[in-house]
Enzyme design. Structure first.
Site, PDB file in Angstrom:
ATOM      1  N   GLY A 318       0.821  -1.204   0.000  1.00  0.00           N
ATOM      2  CA  GLY A 318       0.000   0.000   0.000  1.00  0.00           C
ATOM      3  C   GLY A 318       0.856   1.255   0.000  1.00  0.00           C
ATOM      4  N   TRP A 321       2.259   1.635  -3.432  1.00  0.00           N
ATOM      5  CA  TRP A 321       1.226   2.116  -4.354  1.00  0.00           C
ATOM      6  C   TRP A 321       1.170   3.640  -4.350  1.00  0.00           C
ATOM      7  CZ3 TRP A 321      -3.069   5.176  -3.542  1.00  0.00           C
ATOM      8  CH2 TRP A 321      -3.965   5.257  -4.608  1.00  0.00           C
ATOM      9  N   HIS A 322       1.374   4.249  -3.186  1.00  0.00           N
ATOM     10  CA  HIS A 322       1.277   5.705  -3.089  1.00  0.00           C
ATOM     11  C   HIS A 322       2.429   6.406  -3.793  1.00  0.00           C
ATOM     12  CE1 HIS A 322      -1.803   5.045   0.022  1.00  0.00           C
ATOM     13  NE2 HIS A 322      -2.150   6.296  -0.192  1.00  0.00           N
ATOM     14  N   GLY A 323       3.558   5.778  -3.899  1.00  0.00           N
ATOM     15  CA  GLY A 323       4.674   6.452  -4.546  1.00  0.00           C
ATOM     16  C   GLY A 323       5.876   5.543  -4.702  1.00  0.00           C
ATOM     17  N   PHE A 510      -0.354  10.489  -6.802  1.00  0.00           N
ATOM     18  CA  PHE A 510      -0.327   9.070  -6.474  1.00  0.00           C
ATOM     19  C   PHE A 510      -1.127   8.247  -7.473  1.00  0.00           C
ATOM     20  CE2 PHE A 510      -0.401  11.287  -2.220  1.00  0.00           C
ATOM     21  CZ  PHE A 510       0.974  11.375  -2.155  1.00  0.00           C
TER      22      PHE A 510
END
Length: 510
Positions: A318, A321-323, A510
């Site tokens: 997770g 996924w954001h960066g 993102f």
């Protein structure tokens, strides 16, 4: 095109809404097609070069969805694995290729040159949305396969750029409902009111807090104690109100078309523990990670150790996924660790008698908030060195500097473990409106009713919002009245007067 821009509010939106309802009177399919086309124009406004990529992704996943439905059982899984792999490879190339090359170069294995890649905006959201569609198709949860509605489902402009992550089964019945192609006073009034709340959160709160955070997180800042705390708090609440603003504006815009989006933000800083925080923050992403990653990994079904392993793996992914950066991996790892500690604590608490009360409730919320704030430092920092420097500053390792005027009271500080200097506050402007807005933002986030509580009588989103426990919200529920109309009219005018500088939403990256 930004929700908080003149072009969107006074140009794009009125035309899209007017044509949509005009076509809806004659042919709902045309209206759905118009909204899908308008959504593609909205997306292409950012960079038209990536419209073919978006359309190719939509066409590929729609075709595979039909193949899964038509295939016999053994082949259905092969189609699913094939399509999910292609989606993840596409996301990995655009979002993580240069991160992997940089990591390899860091370890000195070789010296790869970075690729000339521009990240397509919204690719994470429309990729995850379509992966959910494929899995739901495989599980027999999808019953409607009209291409125009699928195209609209993926490109629907209120959610396309920064979420929420949608489920096919949630949206298709609404797109097929003929009554949503006719305007109603309730939908338009509620939609515009919620949109204005989001607009005010973005323009009047989040954008005015940002100048307090940006200098502190500069790689060359080296802030001291007071600056670090103000900067960290500023970013913590800037991100809160920026994301809350987008979530409200998306719900409000969608309600104009009679379509309810799932709730994506629900006062997360009121959470009493980290599990509750993730049930309140980016709720549709949390749902996606739970349903399509944590549970397939085994969830909590195969023992405590595997449960904690799955939690940590889910949060690490997770974070990634954001960066594409190690700071995001650390952020995800911290939240994974927080969740593990929380589950261990809940297990211990269930086996023992632990007294709770008002002080316990306050303390648990404060600890949760501070843990989230520490993780946000990694989330915001441009690199690990800056993040560690700010964390050190938060506990006084970089020293304490007070305004020069306090030098008259230097004797008062002589007995303290750390004697402050009086060189002034370098990175924070106390003369502007940033500090008062930050203090107001903290009070609003912790004590005021949220948008869903204010509009709970009118079901603003897909989930049934329960009657709130907040005493305040019982006295200010929204209703179609002159007073509320004046409040939102004044808020809208204030937003328009402050739209001289247009800023992107933080979650766009993102």
């Amino acid at each position: 095109m930004l929700f908080n821009s003149f072009a969107f509010i006074f140009g794009y939106l009125p035309v899209v809404v007017a044509v949509y309802f005009w076509l809806g009177r004659h042919n709902p399919t045309w209206a759905a097609g118009w909204l899908a086309l308008a959504s593609l124009v909205f997306y292409g406004y950012w960079d038209y070069r990536y419209i073919p990529l978006l359309l190719a992704s939509i066409g590929f996943n729609y075709w595979v969805g039909l193949c899964i439905v038509q295939a016999v059982k053994p082949a259905r899984k092969y189609w699913l694995v094939f399509a999910v792999t292609i989606n993840l490879l596409l996301l990995a190339y655009f979002k993580y290729a240069n991160f992997f090359l940089h990591t390899i170069n860091t370890f000195g294995v070789t010296d790869f040159q970075p690729l000339d890649i521009i990240l397509p905006i919204g690719i994470s959201f429309y990729t995850f949305t379509q992966i959910a569609f494929l899995v739901d198709t495989y599980q027999g949860k999808v019953n409607e396969y009209r291409f125009i509605h699928y195209l609209l489902f993926v490109t629907y402009f209120p959610h396309l750029i920064a979420g929420p992550v949608l489920h096919h089964k949630e949206m298709m019945p609404q797109f097929a409902d003929r009554k949503n192609y006719y305007p109603t006073g309730e939908n338009i009034t509620i939609g515009l009111s919620i949109f204005v709340i989001g607009l005010a959160k973005k323009i009047l709160i989040a954008d005015n807090i940002a100048p307090l955070a940006n200098p502190v997180f500069s790689p060359d800042a080296h802030p001291q104690l007071i600056e670090a705390w103000i900067g960290a708090l500023a970013y913590t609440f800037q991100l809160y109100f920026d994301f809350s603003a987008y979530s409200d504006m998306a719900i409000g815009l969608s309600r104009l078309f009679g379509v309810r989006l799932p709730l994506n933000f629900n006062s997360p800083y009121k959470a009493a523990n980290i599990s509750e925080f993730w049930r309140r923050w980016h709720m549709t992403l949390s749902r996606f990670l739970r349903d399509y990653l944590y549970i397939p990994l085994g969830g909590s079904r195969i023992g405590s150790f595997n449960r904690y392993r799955n939690l940590m793996a889910t949060m690490l992914l997770g974070g990634l996924w954001h960066g594409a950066g190690w700071t995001f991996v650390i952020w995800g790892g911290l939240h994974g660790l927080y969740l593990v500690i929380n589950h261990v604590w809940q297990f211990i608490a269930s086996k023992t008698e632990i007294r709770t009360g008002v002080l316990w409730a306050i303390g648990s919320r404060l600890i949760t908030f501070l843990a989230v704030l520490v993780a946000w430092v990694f989330f915001r920092a441009p690199d690990m060195r800056t993040a560690i420097d700010i964390l050190g500053a938060l506990v006084g390792l970089n020293g304490i500097s007070l305004p020069r005027g306090f030098e008259l009271y230097a004797s008062w500080f002589q007995d303290l473990p750390v004697v402050p200097s009086f060189n002034g506050i370098q990175w924070i402007d106390f003369g502007g409106i940033g500090i008062p807005v930050l203090l107001s933002a903290m009070l609003i986030a912790w004590f005021a009713p949220n948008t869903q509580e204010i509009f709970y009588r009118y079901d603003p989103c897909l989930e049934k919002v329960p009657l709130p426990n907040s005493t305040i919200s019982r006295y200010i529920p929204w209703s179609p009245s002159r007073i509320w109309s004046m409040v939102f009219a004044l808020a809208f005018v204030a937003c328009v007067l402050h739209m001289n500088r247009i800023t992107e939403f933080l979650y766009f990256q993102f």
